[in-house]
Write a protein that holds these residues in place. Structure first.
Motif, PDB file in Angstrom:
ATOM      1  N   PRO A  62       0.803  -1.222   0.000  1.00  0.00           N
ATOM      2  CA  PRO A  62       0.000   0.000   0.000  1.00  0.00           C
ATOM      3  C   PRO A  62       0.840   1.280   0.000  1.00  0.00           C
ATOM      4  N   ARG A  63       1.915   1.293   0.773  1.00  0.00           N
ATOM      5  CA  ARG A  63       2.737   2.515   0.815  1.00  0.00           C
ATOM      6  C   ARG A  63       3.388   2.781  -0.545  1.00  0.00           C
ATOM      7  N   THR A  64       3.770   1.726  -1.250  1.00  0.00           N
ATOM      8  CA  THR A  64       4.360   1.913  -2.581  1.00  0.00           C
ATOM      9  C   THR A  64       3.329   2.458  -3.559  1.00  0.00           C
ATOM     10  N   ALA A  65       2.101   1.963  -3.460  1.00  0.00           N
ATOM     11  CA  ALA A  65       1.037   2.478  -4.314  1.00  0.00           C
ATOM     12  C   ALA A  65       0.771   3.955  -4.017  1.00  0.00           C
ATOM     13  N   ILE A  66       0.810   4.334  -2.742  1.00  0.00           N
ATOM     14  CA  ILE A  66       0.612   5.739  -2.385  1.00  0.00           C
ATOM     15  C   ILE A  66       1.769   6.582  -2.907  1.00  0.00           C
ATOM     16  N   ALA A  67       2.975   6.008  -2.967  1.00  0.00           N
ATOM     17  CA  ALA A  67       4.114   6.727  -3.540  1.00  0.00           C
ATOM     18  C   ALA A  67       3.846   7.072  -5.007  1.00  0.00           C
ATOM     19  N   LEU A  68       3.173   6.174  -5.726  1.00  0.00           N
ATOM     20  CA  LEU A  68       2.795   6.466  -7.109  1.00  0.00           C
ATOM     21  C   LEU A  68       1.811   7.637  -7.158  1.00  0.00           C
ATOM     22  N   THR A  69       0.927   7.707  -6.168  1.00  0.00           N
ATOM     23  CA  THR A  69       0.009   8.843  -6.084  1.00  0.00           C
ATOM     24  C   THR A  69       0.768  10.147  -5.927  1.00  0.00           C
ATOM     25  N   ALA A  70       1.785  10.146  -5.035  1.00  0.00           N
ATOM     26  CA  ALA A  70       2.597  11.347  -4.832  1.00  0.00           C
ATOM     27  C   ALA A  70       3.280  11.755  -6.136  1.00  0.00           C
ATOM     28  N   ALA A  71       3.799  10.769  -6.862  1.00  0.00           N
ATOM     29  CA  ALA A  71       4.453  11.070  -8.135  1.00  0.00           C
ATOM     30  C   ALA A  71       3.454  11.632  -9.139  1.00  0.00           C
ATOM     31  N   GLY A  72       2.228  11.092  -9.130  1.00  0.00           N
ATOM     32  CA  GLY A  72       1.205  11.590 -10.042  1.00  0.00           C
ATOM     33  C   GLY A  72       0.853  13.037  -9.768  1.00  0.00           C
ATOM     34  N   PHE A  73       0.692  13.392  -8.498  1.00  0.00           N
ATOM     35  CA  PHE A  73       0.402  14.784  -8.149  1.00  0.00           C
ATOM     36  C   PHE A  73       1.559  15.697  -8.531  1.00  0.00           C
ATOM     37  N   LEU A  74       2.777  15.244  -8.336  1.00  0.00           N
ATOM     38  CA  LEU A  74       3.937  16.052  -8.697  1.00  0.00           C
ATOM     39  C   LEU A  74       3.982  16.287 -10.207  1.00  0.00           C
ATOM     40  N   CYS A  75       3.735  15.237 -10.989  1.00  0.00           N
ATOM     41  CA  CYS A  75       3.696  15.389 -12.448  1.00  0.00           C
ATOM     42  C   CYS A  75       2.573  16.333 -12.868  1.00  0.00           C
ATOM     43  N   SER A  76       1.427  16.240 -12.197  1.00  0.00           N
ATOM     44  CA  SER A  76       0.317  17.138 -12.497  1.00  0.00           C
ATOM     45  C   SER A  76       0.715  18.589 -12.244  1.00  0.00           C
ATOM     46  N   ALA A  77       1.389  18.850 -11.127  1.00  0.00           N
ATOM     47  CA  ALA A  77       1.836  20.209 -10.819  1.00  0.00           C
ATOM     48  C   ALA A  77       2.782  20.728 -11.893  1.00  0.00           C
ATOM     49  N   LEU A  78       3.694  19.883 -12.349  1.00  0.00           N
ATOM     50  CA  LEU A  78       4.652  20.301 -13.377  1.00  0.00           C
ATOM     51  C   LEU A  78       3.947  20.581 -14.704  1.00  0.00           C
ATOM     52  N   LEU A  79       2.972  19.740 -15.053  1.00  0.00           N
ATOM     53  CA  LEU A  79       2.228  19.961 -16.293  1.00  0.00           C
ATOM     54  C   LEU A  79       1.488  21.299 -16.261  1.00  0.00           C
ATOM     55  N   LEU A  80       0.858  21.595 -15.135  1.00  0.00           N
ATOM     56  CA  LEU A  80       0.101  22.838 -15.022  1.00  0.00           C
ATOM     57  C   LEU A  80       1.023  24.055 -14.944  1.00  0.00           C
ATOM     58  N   ARG A  81       2.157  23.901 -14.270  1.00  0.00           N
ATOM     59  CA  ARG A  81       3.079  25.034 -14.117  1.00  0.00           C
ATOM     60  C   ARG A  81       3.754  25.398 -15.438  1.00  0.00           C
ATOM     61  N   PHE A  82       4.160  24.405 -16.208  1.00  0.00           N
ATOM     62  CA  PHE A  82       4.926  24.686 -17.417  1.00  0.00           C
ATOM     63  C   PHE A  82       4.119  24.514 -18.708  1.00  0.00           C
ATOM     64  N   GLY A  83       2.893  24.005 -18.605  1.00  0.00           N
ATOM     65  CA  GLY A  83       2.092  23.807 -19.805  1.00  0.00           C
ATOM     66  C   GLY A  83       0.969  24.805 -19.982  1.00  0.00           C
ATOM     67  N   THR A  84       0.749  25.669 -18.970  1.00  0.00           N
ATOM     68  CA  THR A  84      -0.316  26.662 -19.081  1.00  0.00           C
ATOM     69  C   THR A  84       0.262  28.062 -18.915  1.00  0.00           C
ATOM     70  N   ARG A  85      -0.463  29.023 -19.440  1.00  0.00           N
ATOM     71  CA  ARG A  85      -0.007  30.415 -19.391  1.00  0.00           C
ATOM     72  C   ARG A  85      -0.258  31.034 -18.024  1.00  0.00           C
ATOM     73  N   ALA A  86       0.597  31.984 -17.673  1.00  0.00           N
ATOM     74  CA  ALA A  86       0.375  32.774 -16.454  1.00  0.00           C
ATOM     75  C   ALA A  86      -0.652  33.854 -16.755  1.00  0.00           C
ATOM     76  N   ARG A  87      -1.728  33.874 -15.966  1.00  0.00           N
ATOM     77  CA  ARG A  87      -2.778  34.882 -16.140  1.00  0.00           C
ATOM     78  C   ARG A  87      -3.046  35.556 -14.809  1.00  0.00           C
ATOM     79  N   PRO A  88      -3.444  36.815 -14.824  1.00  0.00           N
ATOM     80  CA  PRO A  88      -3.747  37.490 -13.555  1.00  0.00           C
ATOM     81  C   PRO A  88      -5.010  36.937 -12.925  1.00  0.00           C
TER      82      PRO A  88
END
Length: 427
Positions: free
Chosen positions: A176-202
Motif C-alpha cells: 500500500p505505501r508503494t502504491a501511495i508513492a505512485l500517487t505522490a508522483a502523479g500529483f507532482l507530475c500534475s503540478a509540473l504539467l500545469l506550471r509549465f504547460g499553461t499560461r500565467a494569467r492574472p
C-alpha cells in the motif's frame, strides 16, 4: 482572449478540443490527479485496516474526504478568484503530493494518515473550482468550454469504473505505501504539467477591479460567506445552481441501495457489480452522444425535457423488477445526464467573470455534499420501507423538485431580460 485554435474547436465534436495546446496539459494533469486520488483512497483504506484491524477505521479513511471537502469549498472559494489560477493549481497539487509522500514514510501513525487525507480533501474543491474556471480562459466561454467540462466529468466518471479496478490490481503486486508513492508522483507530475504547460494569467477578481467591471463589494471578494451570498444572491444563478445540486439527491438513491435491492431479488455479486456500473456507463454515453452529435442549440433545447424526465425510468422499481430491467432503467437515467452540457452553458453565461472561480468551487462542493446527503437519506428511508419503494419514491419526489426548479428558472430568466439563443428561454 480566446485563441484562434479555440474558436475553431468550437465548431463541433470532442476531437478539436484537444487541438488547444493548453487544454492537453490540463487534461493530462486531471487524469493523473483523478487516478492518484482513487489509488490513494484504496491504498490508504488497506493500510489503515492492516495497522488497526478495525473495519470502522478503514471505512473512516475512505469516507473522511466528505466533511473537509465541504469546509474547504466554502472557506477557500474566494482564493479561486483572488489568486492567479496557475499558482493555485500548482500549489494544491504540490500540497497533495507532499501529503501523499508523508503517508509513505514508515511508522506514520494512523491519526497522521487520516489528517493527511483530510488535508488533501480540504484543498480539493479549490483545485477543482479553479481548474474549471480556468477552462474559460483556456478554451473561451463558448461551446468549446462546455465540451472541455464534459471531458473532465467523463474522466471522473471513468475513474469510478477503471480506477478502483486499477487500484485493486496494483495492490496485488505492490505494498500500500508503494502504491501511495505512485500517487505522490502523479500529483507532482500534475503540478509540473500545469506550471509549465499553461499560461500565467492574472487573478480574475484583480482584473475585474482594475477594469472597473467588478460588481461586488470588497467584502464579497474576500469573505467566504459574502462570496457565497454573491453567487446565490442572483435568482437565475441560484436556480441554475440548484438544478446541479438537488437532482443528485434523488439520482443517488438506486446506487446507495443497490446492495440491499440485489439481496432482496436474489441477485448474486456478479449481477450487483454489473448494476453498479450501469449508471456511470449511461452517464458517459449520454455526454458522448450530446457532445459528439448535437449542436449547442439542440443541447440547450433538451435541458428541460431531459432533466424533467431523467428520474422517471426509476419508477419501474415500484414493481420490483429483475436485473435486466434495472440495468435498462439505470442506463436510461445515466443517458438523461446529457442535459448537463446545455446546463453548463447556461451556468457559465450567468456567472459574472469576477465570480467564476468562486462559483465553480461552490458548485462542485455542493454537488458532492448533496450526493452524500442523498445517500444518507436513502439509507435512512430504507430502514422503514423496502429498497424498491424508496427508489420509486425518490423518482416521484425528484421529478417534482426538478419541475419546480425549472419553473423557478424560467421565472427568474424572464425577470432578468432577454437571453441569447443558447440561453434558458430558447425555444
Amino acid at each position: 482572449m480566446v485563441t484562434t485554435t479555440a474558436r475553431r474547436a468550437a465548431s463541433g465534436g470532442y476531437r478539436p478540443v484537444f487541438r488547444v495546446r493548453e487544454f492537453r496539459y490540463v487534461f493530462a494533469a486531471h487524469l493523473l490527479s483523478v487516478l492518484g486520488v482513487v489509488v490513494a483512497e484504496i491504498s490508504l483504506t488497506v493500510l489503515v485496516f492492516r495497522a488497526t484491524g478495525s473495519p470502522l477505521m478503514s471505512a473512516l479513511a475512505f469516507a473522511l474526504g466528505f466533511l473537509p471537502h465541504a469546509l474547504g469549498g466554502i472557506l477557500l472559494a474566494p482564493l479561486a478568484d483572488r489568486l492567479p489560477a496557475r499558482r493555485v493549481l500548482a500549489a494544491c497539487d504540490l500540497l497533495c503530493a507532499g501529503c501523499a509522500a508523508a503517508m509513505v514514510l514508515p511508522g506514520t501513525p494512523v491519526a497522521a494518515l487520516l489528517a493527511l487525507r483530510a488535508a488533501m480533501a480540504f484543498v480539493a474543491p479549490l483545485f477543482q473550482g479553479t481548474r474549471n474556471a480556468s477552462l474559460g480562459d483556456v478554451l473561451g466561454l463558448g461551446d468549446v468550454f462546455v465540451l472541455g467540462r464534459s471531458l473532465m466529468r467523463m474522466v471522473a466518471q471513468s475513474a469510478q469504473l477503471v480506477g478502483f479496478g486499477l487500484g485493486g490490481l496494483l495492490l496485488t503486486v505492490l505494498a500500500p505505501r508503494t502504491a501511495i508513492a505512485l500517487t505522490a508522483a502523479g500529483f507532482l507530475c500534475s503540478a509540473l504539467l500545469l506550471r509549465f504547460g499553461t499560461r500565467a494569467r492574472p487573478a480574475r477578481a484583480a482584473t475585474a477591479v482594475g477594469s472597473g467591471s467588478g460588481s461586488g463589494s470588497g467584502s464579497a471578494r474576500t469573505s467566504p460567506l459574502a462570496g457565497f451570498r454573491a453567487v446565490l444572491g442572483d435568482r437565475r444563478l441560484r436556480a441554475l445552481t440548484l438544478l446541479f445540486w438537488l437532482p443528485p439527491v434523488f439520482t443517488i438513491a438506486p446506487e446507495a441501495l443497490l446492495a440491499p435491492y440485489a439481496d432482496a431479488i436474489g441477485a448474486g455479486t456478479t449481477a450487483l457489480g454489473v448494476m453498479m456500473c450501469a449508471l456511470p456507463v449511461g452517464t458517459i454515453a449520454g455526454e458522448l452522444w450530446a457532445g459528439s452529435f448535437l449542436a449547442p442549440e439542440t443541447r440547450s433545447r433538451l435541458v428541460a425535457p431531459l432533466a424533467a424526465a431523467g428520474l422517471l425510468p426509476l419508477l419501474v422499481y415500484a414493481v420490483r423488477p429483475g436485473v435486466p430491467v434495472v440495468l435498462a432503467a439505470l442506463l436510461a437515467v445515466g443517458l438523461a445526464h446529457a442535459h448537463t452540457l446545455g446546463l453548463d452553458r447556461w451556468y457559465v453565461d450567468a456567472v459574472p467573470e469576477e465570480l467564476r472561480g468562486r462559483a465553480m468551487t461552490l458548485l462542485g462542493t455542493g454537488l458532492m455534499a448533496f450526493q452524500g446527503v442523498g445517500m444518507a437519506l436513502a439509507g435512512l428511508a430504507a430502514e422503514f420501507a423496502p429498497a424498491h419503494l424508496v427508489v420509486a419514491g425518490a423518482a416521484v419526489l425528484g421529478t417534482a423538485v426538478v419541475l419546480l426548479l425549472l419553473a423557478g428558472l424560467r421565472s427568474a430568466t424572464r425577470g432578468s431580460g432577454p437571453r441569447s439563443e443558447t440561453g434558458p428561454t430558447a425555444k
